[in-house]
Design a protein around this motif. Structure first.
Motif, PDB file in Angstrom:
ATOM      1  N   VAL A  54     -31.960 -53.906 -16.302  1.00 29.74           N
ATOM      2  CA  VAL A  54     -32.355 -53.607 -14.920  1.00 29.74           C
ATOM      3  C   VAL A  54     -31.582 -52.410 -14.380  1.00 29.74           C
ATOM      4  CG1 VAL A  54     -32.352 -54.501 -12.569  1.00 29.74           C
ATOM      5  CG2 VAL A  54     -33.131 -55.943 -14.429  1.00 29.74           C
ATOM      6  N   GLY A  55     -30.311 -52.284 -14.792  1.00 28.63           N
ATOM      7  CA  GLY A  55     -29.520 -51.151 -14.334  1.00 28.63           C
ATOM      8  C   GLY A  55     -30.029 -49.816 -14.824  1.00 28.63           C
ATOM      9  N   VAL A  56     -30.766 -49.829 -15.918  1.00 27.17           N
ATOM     10  CA  VAL A  56     -31.384 -48.589 -16.410  1.00 27.17           C
ATOM     11  C   VAL A  56     -32.625 -48.255 -15.593  1.00 27.17           C
ATOM     12  CG1 VAL A  56     -32.412 -47.413 -18.380  1.00 27.17           C
ATOM     13  CG2 VAL A  56     -30.537 -49.022 -18.743  1.00 27.17           C
ATOM     14  N   VAL A  57     -33.533 -49.197 -15.478  1.00 27.03           N
ATOM     15  CA  VAL A  57     -34.852 -48.895 -14.915  1.00 27.03           C
ATOM     16  C   VAL A  57     -34.823 -48.650 -13.416  1.00 27.03           C
ATOM     17  CG1 VAL A  57     -36.011 -50.146 -16.758  1.00 27.03           C
ATOM     18  CG2 VAL A  57     -35.428 -51.360 -14.654  1.00 27.03           C
ATOM     19  N   THR A  58     -33.839 -49.220 -12.710  1.00 27.98           N
ATOM     20  CA  THR A  58     -33.792 -49.002 -11.265  1.00 27.98           C
ATOM     21  C   THR A  58     -33.180 -47.656 -10.897  1.00 27.98           C
ATOM     22  OG1 THR A  58     -31.694 -50.205 -11.166  1.00 27.98           O
ATOM     23  CG2 THR A  58     -33.682 -51.450 -10.682  1.00 27.98           C
ATOM     24  N   ILE A  59     -32.583 -46.960 -11.861  1.00 31.12           N
ATOM     25  CA  ILE A  59     -31.916 -45.689 -11.574  1.00 31.12           C
ATOM     26  C   ILE A  59     -32.600 -44.523 -12.266  1.00 31.12           C
ATOM     27  CG2 ILE A  59     -29.737 -44.410 -11.812  1.00 31.12           C
ATOM     28  CD1 ILE A  59     -28.285 -47.103 -11.529  1.00 31.12           C
ATOM     29  N   SER A  60     -33.099 -44.727 -13.474  1.00 27.75           N
ATOM     30  CA  SER A  60     -33.690 -43.635 -14.236  1.00 27.75           C
ATOM     31  C   SER A  60     -34.841 -42.971 -13.487  1.00 27.75           C
ATOM     32  CB  SER A  60     -34.176 -44.159 -15.594  1.00 27.75           C
ATOM     33  OG  SER A  60     -34.835 -43.155 -16.318  1.00 27.75           O
ATOM     34  N   GLY A  61     -35.762 -43.771 -12.947  1.00 24.12           N
ATOM     35  CA  GLY A  61     -36.892 -43.199 -12.221  1.00 24.12           C
ATOM     36  C   GLY A  61     -36.478 -42.417 -10.988  1.00 24.12           C
ATOM     37  N   PRO A  62     -35.677 -43.004 -10.084  1.00 27.22           N
ATOM     38  CA  PRO A  62     -35.275 -42.270  -8.886  1.00 27.22           C
ATOM     39  C   PRO A  62     -34.543 -40.958  -9.159  1.00 27.22           C
ATOM     40  CG  PRO A  62     -34.911 -44.605  -8.559  1.00 27.22           C
ATOM     41  CD  PRO A  62     -35.326 -44.435  -9.991  1.00 27.22           C
ATOM     42  N   ILE A  63     -33.688 -40.889 -10.193  1.00 24.10           N
ATOM     43  CA  ILE A  63     -32.992 -39.617 -10.419  1.00 24.10           C
ATOM     44  C   ILE A  63     -33.923 -38.573 -11.025  1.00 24.10           C
ATOM     45  CG2 ILE A  63     -30.670 -40.584 -10.471  1.00 24.10           C
ATOM     46  CD1 ILE A  63     -30.704 -40.630 -13.447  1.00 24.10           C
ATOM     47  N   LYS A  64     -34.962 -39.013 -11.738  1.00 27.96           N
ATOM     48  CA  LYS A  64     -35.974 -38.052 -12.194  1.00 27.96           C
ATOM     49  C   LYS A  64     -36.781 -37.514 -11.013  1.00 27.96           C
ATOM     50  CE  LYS A  64     -36.540 -39.782 -16.917  1.00 27.96           C
ATOM     51  NZ  LYS A  64     -37.440 -40.451 -17.880  1.00 27.96           N
ATOM     52  N   PHE A  65     -37.107 -38.388 -10.066  1.00 27.67           N
ATOM     53  CA  PHE A  65     -37.786 -37.926  -8.858  1.00 27.67           C
ATOM     54  C   PHE A  65     -36.875 -37.005  -8.036  1.00 27.67           C
ATOM     55  CE2 PHE A  65     -40.797 -41.642  -9.203  1.00 27.67           C
ATOM     56  CZ  PHE A  65     -41.953 -40.880  -9.202  1.00 27.67           C
ATOM     57  N   PHE A  66     -35.566 -37.272  -8.067  1.00 24.40           N
ATOM     58  CA  PHE A  66     -34.630 -36.427  -7.327  1.00 24.40           C
ATOM     59  C   PHE A  66     -34.623 -35.007  -7.888  1.00 24.40           C
ATOM     60  CE2 PHE A  66     -30.333 -34.602  -7.031  1.00 24.40           C
ATOM     61  CZ  PHE A  66     -30.208 -34.503  -5.653  1.00 24.40           C
ATOM     62  N   LEU A  67     -34.566 -34.879  -9.209  1.00 25.74           N
ATOM     63  CA  LEU A  67     -34.619 -33.546  -9.808  1.00 25.74           C
ATOM     64  C   LEU A  67     -35.911 -32.830  -9.414  1.00 25.74           C
ATOM     65  CD1 LEU A  67     -33.250 -34.333 -13.383  1.00 25.74           C
ATOM     66  CD2 LEU A  67     -32.054 -33.119 -11.554  1.00 25.74           C
ATOM     67  N   MET A  68     -37.009 -33.575  -9.401  1.00 25.76           N
ATOM     68  CA  MET A  68     -38.290 -33.017  -8.987  1.00 25.76           C
ATOM     69  C   MET A  68     -38.229 -32.533  -7.541  1.00 25.76           C
ATOM     70  SD  MET A  68     -41.899 -35.069  -8.516  1.00 25.76           S
ATOM     71  CE  MET A  68     -42.106 -35.516 -10.239  1.00 25.76           C
ATOM     72  N   ALA A  69     -37.695 -33.382  -6.656  1.00 24.52           N
ATOM     73  CA  ALA A  69     -37.646 -33.054  -5.232  1.00 24.52           C
ATOM     74  C   ALA A  69     -36.810 -31.804  -4.976  1.00 24.52           C
ATOM     75  CB  ALA A  69     -37.086 -34.235  -4.444  1.00 24.52           C
ATOM     76  N   MET A  70     -35.683 -31.681  -5.664  1.00 22.64           N
ATOM     77  CA  MET A  70     -34.831 -30.513  -5.461  1.00 22.64           C
ATOM     78  C   MET A  70     -35.503 -29.231  -5.953  1.00 22.64           C
ATOM     79  SD  MET A  70     -32.077 -31.429  -3.832  1.00 22.64           S
ATOM     80  CE  MET A  70     -33.354 -32.218  -2.841  1.00 22.64           C
TER      81      MET A  70
ATOM     82  N   GLU B 291     -34.946 -25.243  -0.032  1.00 25.63           N
ATOM     83  CA  GLU B 291     -34.158 -25.179   1.198  1.00 25.63           C
ATOM     84  C   GLU B 291     -33.166 -26.331   1.282  1.00 25.63           C
ATOM     85  OE1 GLU B 291     -37.696 -27.782   2.175  1.00 25.63           O
ATOM     86  OE2 GLU B 291     -37.247 -26.068   0.892  1.00 25.63           O
ATOM     87  N   TRP B 292     -33.569 -27.517   0.824  1.00 25.89           N
ATOM     88  CA  TRP B 292     -32.652 -28.651   0.841  1.00 25.89           C
ATOM     89  C   TRP B 292     -31.666 -28.586  -0.323  1.00 25.89           C
ATOM     90  CZ3 TRP B 292     -31.318 -31.465   4.705  1.00 25.89           C
ATOM     91  CH2 TRP B 292     -32.182 -31.574   5.795  1.00 25.89           C
ATOM     92  N   GLN B 293     -32.099 -28.040  -1.425  1.00 26.65           N
ATOM     93  CA  GLN B 293     -31.166 -27.824  -2.530  1.00 26.65           C
ATOM     94  C   GLN B 293     -30.019 -26.912  -2.077  1.00 26.65           C
ATOM     95  OE1 GLN B 293     -31.158 -25.973  -7.084  1.00 26.65           O
ATOM     96  NE2 GLN B 293     -33.105 -26.301  -6.046  1.00 26.65           N
ATOM     97  N   GLU B 294     -30.357 -25.851  -1.384  1.00 26.88           N
ATOM     98  CA  GLU B 294     -29.344 -24.895  -0.937  1.00 26.88           C
ATOM     99  C   GLU B 294     -28.417 -25.504   0.106  1.00 26.88           C
ATOM    100  OE1 GLU B 294     -31.597 -21.541   0.343  1.00 26.88           O
ATOM    101  OE2 GLU B 294     -32.329 -21.089  -1.688  1.00 26.88           O
ATOM    102  N   LYS B 295     -28.970 -26.307   1.028  1.00 26.20           N
ATOM    103  CA  LYS B 295     -28.120 -26.953   2.034  1.00 26.20           C
ATOM    104  C   LYS B 295     -27.121 -27.897   1.376  1.00 26.20           C
ATOM    105  CE  LYS B 295     -31.508 -26.904   5.825  1.00 26.20           C
ATOM    106  NZ  LYS B 295     -32.363 -27.730   6.719  1.00 26.20           N
TER     107      LYS B 295
ATOM    108  N   LYS C 185     -28.875 -24.717 -10.651  1.00 27.57           N
ATOM    109  CA  LYS C 185     -29.944 -24.355  -9.720  1.00 27.57           C
ATOM    110  C   LYS C 185     -31.246 -24.717 -10.412  1.00 27.57           C
ATOM    111  CE  LYS C 185     -32.112 -20.409  -7.367  1.00 27.57           C
ATOM    112  NZ  LYS C 185     -32.217 -21.076  -6.048  1.00 27.57           N
ATOM    113  N   THR C 186     -32.109 -25.434  -9.712  1.00 30.96           N
ATOM    114  CA  THR C 186     -33.388 -25.837 -10.298  1.00 30.96           C
ATOM    115  C   THR C 186     -34.536 -25.251  -9.486  1.00 30.96           C
ATOM    116  OG1 THR C 186     -33.510 -27.886  -9.010  1.00 30.96           O
ATOM    117  CG2 THR C 186     -32.388 -27.998 -11.142  1.00 30.96           C
ATOM    118  N   GLY C 187     -35.663 -25.120 -10.146  1.00 31.70           N
ATOM    119  CA  GLY C 187     -36.843 -24.595  -9.471  1.00 31.70           C
ATOM    120  C   GLY C 187     -38.070 -24.810 -10.321  1.00 31.70           C
ATOM    121  N   PRO C 188     -39.227 -24.447  -9.825  1.00 29.48           N
ATOM    122  CA  PRO C 188     -40.457 -24.583 -10.610  1.00 29.48           C
ATOM    123  C   PRO C 188     -40.386 -23.750 -11.892  1.00 29.48           C
ATOM    124  CG  PRO C 188     -40.945 -24.181  -8.295  1.00 29.48           C
ATOM    125  CD  PRO C 188     -39.485 -23.935  -8.475  1.00 29.48           C
ATOM    126  N   LYS C 189     -41.048 -24.235 -12.913  1.00 29.03           N
ATOM    127  CA  LYS C 189     -41.109 -23.534 -14.190  1.00 29.03           C
ATOM    128  C   LYS C 189     -42.265 -22.531 -14.167  1.00 29.03           C
ATOM    129  CE  LYS C 189     -39.609 -23.551 -18.598  1.00 29.03           C
ATOM    130  NZ  LYS C 189     -38.192 -23.449 -19.001  1.00 29.03           N
TER     131      LYS C 189
END
Length: 532
Positions: free
Chosen positions: A303-319, A324-328, A473-477
C-alpha cells in the motif's frame, strides 16, 4: 483472454438467470406506492445501468450523473445497489458518524476470499483479523514517523536524483521503483526488492479494479467452472506468488534477526522483537502464524508503494505543465536550502512546495472513485431506506470539484492553499498545507476505514517534490523531428482503484552544472550505504 468473454458468458447463463429471478422477486416485494429512494439515472430491468458504466475512467460517468442528479444518488448494476456521494458533509454523516454501519468492504469478485483475510487488510471486513492487523500497522507507522522514517526517504531520494541525471528518459520507471525501495527498506531492509515491489503492487491493483479482470464487472463470469475459468486460475497463481514472495522476505528477515544483523528500524524487527518478548526469547511460530505476519507486513509495504507512486508521477506532470508554479517553488527552495538538497527538516519553510503537492492530489486524484464501503446492516438516511450490502462510493473526483469549496476546480491552482481569500486556506503556513491533517483530507478515506499512511505520504511526497524541484527543471518534451511539443493527456491513466498516469514524456534537465555535480556527489555518497 478477454476475446473469450462472449463464449464464456454463455456458460454463465445460469447465474444470470438466478439474478433475474432475484430481481423479479424484489419487485414483487415492493409496496404498491413504492418506497422513497434517492434520485439517479433511469434503471433497466435486471442490468440496471451496468451497460452504461465504462470500465476505464468510471469516475467521469459518475461526475456526469452527479451534475444531473445531485450530491447523493443511486444506481444499480445487476443485483448490486450503489449510492454515489459527491458532498463532504454527506460522506461524513454516513461514513464517519455512522461508521459502525458503513465500514464493511464489498466483495471484489476476482480477489479470492479477501474479506476474510489475512492477505489484504484494507479490503477485509471488520473482524478480529482486521482489527489486529490495523492496530499493529498503526503502531508501527506512528513509531516510524517519530523518526521521520530514519532518513531512508532522503537516502533513496539521492539515489533517484542520480539515476534521473544519468538517464532522464527513464523517469517513469525510476519513480515507481523509488517508492518501492523506500517501502521495502522499511519492511525488511531490502531495497533491492523495490522494482519487483512496485510491479507486484501494480498487478495487484489491476486485479482488484473495475478496469481489471472482466468478472469484476461481469460477476456471473466468475462462476464458470474453474478448469476453464481463465480469471480464476490466473488469480490463484498470482496471489500464490505474491504470498510466497512476502513469506520469503519474511523468512530472510527472520534469519537475519537470529544472526543479529537485522536493523531495528524495520517493521520486521519490530514484529520479531514482540514475538521474542512473548515467547521467552524464541522466534518459533506455527507456519500459519508466519504466513499471517508476512501478509500483514507485506500488504503494508504494498500500500505504501501504490498510494505514493501515482501522485508523484502526477506531480512531475503538473510541474512540467505549469512552469510558473515550478519557478515559484524553486525560488522558495533556493532561498531556504541554497546548494544543498532539501530534507524533511525544511518542511515548515517550504509552503509553496507543499501547496503544489496538495493541489496535485486534488487536481488529479489517485483514488478518484474513493475506496468503496458496504452497509453492514439496514439503515435509513433522509427518509430513504438503505439495505444491507449496499455499496457506498464517496467519489473523490466529484468531491474535489465542488466549486463552493474548490473554485475553478478543473485548473491547477496551488494558491488555494496559500492565500486567505480561498476557502481551503489554513494558517500558519509553517504547518499547512499537509497530508496529515486539515483541509482536503478525504483523499485518505473516511471513518474507520481511513488509510493509516498519511504520515509517510506527507514525508515522502514532500522530500520528493522539494528535491526534484531543487535538482531539475522540467518542461514539455519537444519532438526532435517535427519541433512540436509532444502533448500530455493528463486524464490518461491505468484506471486502477489507486491509479497512476499512463506513461508520458517530459524534458528533464539539471538546473545548473553546479547542481548536477552536487547530485552526483550525493549519489556517490549513498550508493555504498544502500543495497542496490
Amino acid at each position: 483472454m478477454e476475446g473469450l468473454a462472449l463464449i464464456l458468458l454463455y456458460l454463465a447463463i445460469p447465474s444470470l438467470f438466478f439474478s433475474a429471478i432475484q430481481q423479479v422477486l424484489s419487485w414483487r416485494k415492493k409496496k404498491a406506492g413504492g418506497e422513497a429512494k434517492f434520485p439517479g439515472p433511469k434503471q433497466f430491468p435486471i442490468v440496471g445501468r451496468v451497460h452504461d458504466l465504462p470500465r476505464f475512467a468510471m469516475w467521469l460517468k459518475f461526475k456526469e450523473w452527479a451534475d444531473i442528479h445531485g450530491p447523493i444518488y443511486q444506481t444499480h448494476a445487476l443485483s448490486t445497489t450503489f449510492i454515489i456521494i459527491s458532498d463532504e458533509k454527506i460522506a461524513e454523516e454516513l461514513l464517519v458518524k455512522r461508521g459502525h454501519i458503513y465500514s464493511g468492504r464489498p466483495q471484489i469478485r476476482t480477489l479470492i476470499k479477501h474479506k476474510d483475510g489475512p492477505v489484504y487488510s484494507a479490503l477485509m471486513d471488520r473482524h478480529d483479523t482486521w482489527k489486529h492487523q490495523r492496530k499493529w500497522t498503526h503502531a508501527a507507522m506512528v513509531e516510524s514517523y517519530k523518526h521521520h522514517f530514519y532518513g531512508h526517504v532522503e537516502m533513496e531520494m539521492k539515489r533517484y536524483l542520480g539515476l534521473l541525471l544519468m538517464d532522464p528518459a527513464r523517469f517513469f520507471e525510476y519513480t515507481r521503483e523509488y517508492s518501492g525501495r523506500v517501502m521495502s527498506r522499511l519492511a525488511w531492509d531490502d531495497a533491492t526488492q523495490g522494482k519487483h515491489n512496485g510491479d507486484s503492487a501494480d498487478l495487484t491493483l489491476h486485479c482488484m479494479s473495475v478496469s481489471g479482470p472482466l468478472p469484476n464487472t461481469m460477476t456471473p463470469l466468475w462462476y464458470i467452472p474453474s478448469f476453464i475459468n481463465p480469471w480464476y486460475n490466473f488469480e490463484v497463481e498470482r496471489e500464490g506468488k505474491l504470498r510466497q514472495w512476502w513469506l520469503n522476505n519474511f523468512g530472510l528477515a527472520k534469519d537475519r534477526m537470529k544472526r543479529g544483523d537485522l536493523p531495528n528500524d524495520t517493521w520486521a524487527y519490530r514484529y520479531f522483537e514482540q514475538i521474542m518478548a512473548a515467547n521467552n526469547g524464541s522466534l518459533d511460530q506455527k507456519p500459519e502464524d508466519e504466513a499471517y505476519a508476512s501478509c500483514m507486513i507485506g500488504f503494508l509495504n504494498l500500500v505504501g508503494v501504490v498510494t505514493i507512486s501515482g501522485p508523484i508521477k502526477f506531480f512531475l506532470m503538473a510541474m512540467a505543465l505549469h512552469p510558473e508554479w515550478q519557478e515559484k517553488a524553486q525560488a522558495e527552495i533556493d532561498r531556504v536550502c541554497g546548494d544543498r538538497m532539501p530534507t524533511i527538516a525544511d518542511f515548515a519553510e517550504l509552503p509553496t512546495v507543499r501547496a503544489c503537492l496538495k493541489e496535485t492530489v486534488r487536481w488529479r486524484s489517485g483514488v478518484p472513485l474513493g475506496v468503496p464501503h458496504q452497509a453492514e446492516r439496514d439503515d435509513e438516511f433522509r427518509g430513504v431506506k438503505i439495505k444491507k450490502d449496499t455499496i457506498i462510493l464517496a467519489c473523490e473526483w466529484n468531491i474535489n470539484r465542488v466549486e463552493s469549496k474548490y473554485p475553478d476546480p478543473e485548473n491547477f491552482r496551488p494558491e488555494r492553499y496559500l492565500e486567505p481569500t480561498w476557502p481551503t486556506f489554513q494558517a500558519p503556513l509553517t504547518r499547512y498545507p499537509n497530508f496529515r491533517e486539515g483541509q482536503s483530507m478525504h483523499s485518505f478515506g473516511w471513518g474507520r476505514r481511513t488509510c493509516l499512511g498519511q504520515n509517510i505520504v506527507d514525508d515522502e511526497m514532500f522530500v520528493f517534490g522539494a528535491a526534484t524541484l531543487w535538482a531539475f527543471k522540467t518542461g514539455p518534451k519537444v519532438c526532435p523531428r517535427t519541433g512540436k511539443v509532444i502533448p500530455i493527456d493528463t486524464q490518461a491513466t491505468n484506471s486502477h482503484v489507486i491509479l497512476e498516469p499512463l506513461p508520458y514524456q517530459i524534458d528533464i534537465k539539471p538546473r545548473t552544472p553546479e547542481r548536477a555535480r552536487t547530485i552526483l556527489d550525493n549519489y556517490n555518497d549513498v550508493i555504498g550505504k544502500l543495497r542496490l
